[in-house]
Design an enzyme around this catalytic site. Structure first.
Site, PDB file in Angstrom:
ATOM      1  N   CYS A   2       0.817  -1.208   0.000  1.00 32.38           N
ATOM      2  CA  CYS A   2       0.000   0.000   0.000  1.00 32.38           C
ATOM      3  C   CYS A   2       0.859   1.269   0.000  1.00 32.38           C
ATOM      4  O   CYS A   2       1.914   1.307   0.618  1.00 32.38           O
ATOM      5  CB  CYS A   2      -0.871   0.027   1.245  1.00 32.38           C
ATOM      6  N   ARG A  27       4.796   0.674  -6.577  1.00 34.27           N
ATOM      7  CA  ARG A  27       4.810  -0.242  -5.437  1.00 34.27           C
ATOM      8  C   ARG A  27       3.845  -1.408  -5.625  1.00 34.27           C
ATOM      9  O   ARG A  27       3.921  -2.397  -4.927  1.00 34.27           O
ATOM     10  CB  ARG A  27       4.422   0.516  -4.153  1.00 34.27           C
ATOM     11  N   TRP A  77      -3.005  -2.561  -1.724  1.00 37.30           N
ATOM     12  CA  TRP A  77      -2.588  -3.892  -2.174  1.00 37.30           C
ATOM     13  C   TRP A  77      -3.275  -4.847  -1.202  1.00 37.30           C
ATOM     14  O   TRP A  77      -2.923  -4.906  -0.027  1.00 37.30           O
ATOM     15  CB  TRP A  77      -1.066  -3.991  -2.087  1.00 37.30           C
ATOM     16  N   ASN A 103      -1.299   1.250   5.997  1.00 41.16           N
ATOM     17  CA  ASN A 103      -0.424   0.271   5.360  1.00 41.16           C
ATOM     18  C   ASN A 103       0.032  -0.665   6.469  1.00 41.16           C
ATOM     19  O   ASN A 103       0.577  -0.218   7.472  1.00 41.16           O
ATOM     20  CB  ASN A 103       0.776   1.004   4.726  1.00 41.16           C
ATOM     21  N   GLY A 104      -0.224  -1.967   6.296  1.00 35.10           N
ATOM     22  CA  GLY A 104       0.184  -2.917   7.330  1.00 35.10           C
ATOM     23  C   GLY A 104      -0.945  -3.869   7.667  1.00 35.10           C
ATOM     24  O   GLY A 104      -1.895  -4.018   6.895  1.00 35.10           O
ATOM     25  N   GLU A 487      18.680 -15.790  -9.856  1.00 26.52           N
ATOM     26  CA  GLU A 487      18.259 -14.420 -10.123  1.00 26.52           C
ATOM     27  C   GLU A 487      17.675 -14.287 -11.536  1.00 26.52           C
ATOM     28  O   GLU A 487      16.641 -13.640 -11.725  1.00 26.52           O
ATOM     29  CB  GLU A 487      19.452 -13.468  -9.923  1.00 26.52           C
ATOM     30  N   LYS A 491      13.857 -13.094 -12.238  1.00 28.23           N
ATOM     31  CA  LYS A 491      13.521 -11.946 -13.110  1.00 28.23           C
ATOM     32  C   LYS A 491      12.485 -12.377 -14.140  1.00 28.23           C
ATOM     33  O   LYS A 491      11.505 -11.694 -14.384  1.00 28.23           O
ATOM     34  CB  LYS A 491      14.743 -11.410 -13.873  1.00 28.23           C
ATOM     35  N   GLU A 494       8.991 -13.110 -12.570  1.00 28.04           N
ATOM     36  CA  GLU A 494       8.327 -11.895 -12.074  1.00 28.04           C
ATOM     37  C   GLU A 494       7.636 -11.115 -13.176  1.00 28.04           C
ATOM     38  O   GLU A 494       6.523 -10.655 -13.007  1.00 28.04           O
ATOM     39  CB  GLU A 494       9.376 -10.937 -11.474  1.00 28.04           C
ATOM     40  N   HIS A 510      20.638 -34.748 -10.939  1.00 27.70           N
ATOM     41  CA  HIS A 510      19.848 -35.254  -9.804  1.00 27.70           C
ATOM     42  C   HIS A 510      18.370 -34.937  -9.979  1.00 27.70           C
ATOM     43  O   HIS A 510      17.620 -34.969  -9.015  1.00 27.70           O
ATOM     44  CB  HIS A 510      20.390 -34.665  -8.501  1.00 27.70           C
ATOM     45  N   LYS A 609       6.638  -3.490  -4.821  1.00 27.33           N
ATOM     46  CA  LYS A 609       8.057  -3.137  -4.791  1.00 27.33           C
ATOM     47  C   LYS A 609       8.645  -3.344  -3.408  1.00 27.33           C
ATOM     48  O   LYS A 609       9.754  -3.832  -3.263  1.00 27.33           O
ATOM     49  CB  LYS A 609       8.218  -1.675  -5.230  1.00 27.33           C
TER      50      LYS A 609
HETATM   51  O1  M6R Z   1      13.625  -4.106  -0.673  1.00 30.25           O
HETATM   52  P1  M6R Z   1      14.251  -5.453  -0.557  1.00 30.25           P
HETATM   53  O2  M6R Z   1      15.566  -5.530  -1.274  1.00 30.25           O
HETATM   54  O3  M6R Z   1      14.369  -5.951   0.844  1.00 30.25           O
HETATM   55  O4  M6R Z   1      13.261  -6.424  -1.325  1.00 30.25           O
HETATM   56  C1  M6R Z   1      13.472  -7.801  -1.358  1.00 30.25           C
HETATM   57  C2  M6R Z   1      12.603  -8.456  -2.390  1.00 30.25           C
HETATM   58  O5  M6R Z   1      11.255  -8.211  -2.117  1.00 30.25           O
HETATM   59  C3  M6R Z   1      12.927  -7.971  -3.803  1.00 30.25           C
HETATM   60  O6  M6R Z   1      14.259  -8.178  -4.138  1.00 30.25           O
HETATM   61  C4  M6R Z   1      12.028  -8.699  -4.832  1.00 30.25           C
HETATM   62  O7  M6R Z   1      12.362 -10.058  -4.890  1.00 30.25           O
HETATM   63  C5  M6R Z   1      12.163  -8.025  -6.195  1.00 30.25           C
HETATM   64  N1  M6R Z   1      10.877  -7.892  -6.775  1.00 30.25           N
HETATM   65  C6  M6R Z   1      13.039  -8.785  -7.120  1.00 30.25           C
HETATM   66  O8  M6R Z   1      13.081  -8.276  -8.401  1.00 30.25           O
END
Ligand code: M6R
Length: 614
Positions: A2, A27, A77, A103-104, A487, A491, A494, A510, A609
């Site tokens: 949020c 976000r 959110w 937010n929370g 990673e 990517k 996501e 394996h 985000k």
């Molecule tokens: O703000 P942070 O680096 O703690 O966030 C961690 C993850 O939420 C963040 O890296 C998330 O996996 C990204 N969307 C990756 O692209």
């Protein structure tokens, strides 16, 4: 998660709230809403809310009577209750004299809701938030004082939250409260702002007051009074001037923030190196002599983080083992915080986070502090909660990262980790001056080499054009590039919504080898390294089963060229730094596959985000 904004001052609040909410769109959200104090008549609170993107709220606002100079806004959110207009914030009490954004999570909301319903309160939504505003109303009925009612209500609530409240009982003020979730007050001239994230209000002011946990404030146009929960006297809070500028938060001619941020990487790494290197010395301004002494005596290191930052932690584990010759563990924060980790005052626990607000990482930090470990945070957002709570902070200074998929923040984390590993290696007497010089010479080449790697853009785009309809991708790597396999896969998942799996290449036999047939793309990250020959064997095994080999290799590698259907090249570097270069084609590949699939690259579905709830 949020997003929260607020304005109080001489200007019309509505356009400011909308433009600030637009800056928070990155976000991730599913509905939005605004409440303003009307200028006319009773100076009542008026709200408008809508499901979906901000554009829909804006169409609804046309002609609405939100003419005031005081207002709050929110992008939601969903956590409790489906994304809908009814569940969107701001929420109001029975009398509609209060409006609240949040937010929370209010953990004891169900119990409070029953209590309030028994007292006759009528609820309109399924959210936990609505409980807070009715509770404030309930206390206000008894004490007729907004500050006191807000404070009493907050004391009753359990969980983690940032609240912003506006009310016709005190129409010339906004009330805010913070516990764990981020909240910042922007200080203007004769006007003040509130936001969950400084970039939201950066075009209006760069002077910020960061609230600490359990602080509440009464904000008027020309004054901000901050109180600790339960205290009557206001406390002095520093006003921090932040250095980010608006241009850094604009797309600057790029079609997406993600692509812009990928292209900012040479500059980001260059800035870090310029800031941290003095000849052959590595310099961290935040590490005092006392801290240095403590660091020289540590016996174990833990790296704790989430998502992409966790992958940086895994690379950091290899770097710190190589340079500092200490036992190192890397964990995801959500596991570390609950596993009762074996950590004590001889341990260094490093928290890596772009936002500095990730709920699990924050909880893990608090758990490590309780066990008296020395805590170091590697953070991008200046003044964020984790940066403030850790014993020591090293900022990555990557500038605002707006794309949900983290790119430049990752490269910045890897660069800082490499520098810190070298620093610790030297401090512990594990690296000679000659070795330091060699590493540093390679580090200094990185900005130019990143630029060179970015020139693979065309080759990557062509490959993405051929493969973008595939629904399954396998990523393999070893050593420093095993985390990059994770990673690269993250990517792709996501932002394209295709399934992708990252694996340590040695594990292929394996299990994952069963996947390989003529339809299966396998991205093999194989720069020059001590396990290079092993990667060649893996690639041959994929080839033999007709898998589609996509390789990331060092320039001039003829062997891999012959074995690969698609090839992305990176310049020669020291193995420890290879993950910094090898991830770039993987970022670009995910980007182009998403573009060809017409995905919402910067705001992929369901993602936020900054993950400020568990
Ligand atoms: O703000 P942070 O680096 O703690 O966030 C961690 C993850 O939420 C963040 O890296 C998330 O996996 C990204 N969307 C990756 O692209």
């Amino acid at each position: 998660m949020c997003g929260i904004v607020g304005y109080i001052g001489p200007k019309k609040a509505l356009p400011i709230l909308i433009s600030s909410l637009e800056r928070l769109e990155y976000r991730g959200y599913d509905s939005s809403g605004i409440a303003c104090i009307s200028e006319k008549g009773d100076r009542g609170v008026y709200t408008i809310k809508e499901q979906g993107k901000l554009g829909r709220l804006k169409s609804k606002l046309n002609g609405a009577l939100l003419d005031g100079h005081v207002g709050i806004g929110h992008t939601r959110w969903a956590t409790h209750g489906e994304p809908s207009e009814r569940n969107a914030h701001p929420h109001q009490d029975c009398s509609k004299k209060f409006a609240l954004v949040h937010n929370g999570i209010i953990e004891n909301y169900a119990e409070l809701k029953h209590e309030l319903q028994r007292k006759g309160h009528h609820f309109r939504s399924e959210t936990d938030t609505e409980v807070a505003v009715h509770l404030i109303e309930e206390y206000f009925e008894r004490c007729r004082n907004v500050f006191e009612a807000f404070q009493k209500a907050v004391i009753r609530m359990q969980g983690f939250f940032a609240f912003v409240l506006t009310t016709s009982h005190d129409p010339d003020a906004i009330y805010v409260f913070k516990r764990s979730n981020p909240l910042v007050i922007g200080v203007g001239n004769g006007e003040n702002f509130v936001a969950s994230d400084a970039p939201a209000i950066l075009s209006y002011t760069n002077r910020m007051i960061y609230l600490d946990d359990n602080e509440m404030a009464r904000v008027t146009a020309d004054r901000t009074e901050v109180f600790r929960l339960g205290e009557k006297n206001p406390r002095r809070k520093p006003v921090v001037r932040i250095k980010w500028n608006m241009r850094q938060a604009e797309k600057d001619g790029f079609p997406h923030f993600m692509l812009k941020e990928i292209h900012e990487q040479p500059q980001v790494v260059d800035t870090i190196l310029k800031e941290r290197l003095r000849g052959n010395r590595i310099f961290f301004d935040s590490i005092s002599k006392k801290t240095e002494k403590r660091l020289s005596r540590i016996s174990k290191i833990h790296l704790v983080s989430c998502g992409t930052a966790y992958h940086a932690g895994l690379v950091g584990k290899y770097m710190l083992s190589e340079c500092a010759r200490l036992p190192v563990d890397a964990s995801v924060s959500s596991e570390f915080r609950y596993e009762d980790p074996v950590v004590d005052e001889r341990d260094l626990v490093i928290f890596i986070t772009q936002s500095g607000e990730t709920a699990d990482t924050l909880a893990a930090l608090r758990a490590a502090k309780e066990k008296k470990a020395f805590t170091l945070a590697i953070v991008n957002v200046v003044g964020s909660t984790i940066a403030r709570e850790a014993d020591c902070v090293i900022y990555t200074h990557a500038g605002p990262e707006i794309g949900v998929a983290s790119t430049k923040a990752y490269l910045a984390q890897l660069t800082v980790l490499a520098l810190f590993a070298l620093y610790l290696g030297k401090l512990r007497g594990k690296l000679s001056s000659g070795q330091m010089r060699e590493y540093i010479n390679w580090l200094l080449k990185l900005p130019r080499q990143i630029e060179e790697t970015l020139r693979q853009d065309k080759a990557v785009k062509q490959c993405a054009r051929k493969l973008y309809t595939k629904r399954n991708f396998l990523y393999l790597g070893r050593g420093y590039n095993f985390p990059n396999a994770l990673e690269g896969a993250l990517k792709l998942k996501e932002i394209t919504y295709a399934h992708a799996h990252g694996y340590a290449a040695g594990e292929m036999k394996h299990g994952p080898i069963a996947l390989i047939d003529s339809e299966q793309p396998v991205i093999c990250i194989s720069p020059a390294a001590k396990t290079y020959e092993k990667m060649i064997s893996n690639i041959q095994e994929i080839e033999a089963r007709k898998g589609i080999v996509v390789s990331v290799a060092t320039v001039g590698d003829q062997t891999i060229k012959k074995l690969s259907r698609f090839l992305f090249l990176i310049p020669e570097t020291k193995e420890m730094l290879s993950s910094i270069l090898a991830v770039i084609p993987l970022q670009l590949f995910a980007y182009y596959v998403a573009v060809f699939n017409k995905r919402d690259v910067d705001q992929p579905r369901n993602l936020a985000k900054s993950v400020t709830v568990e």
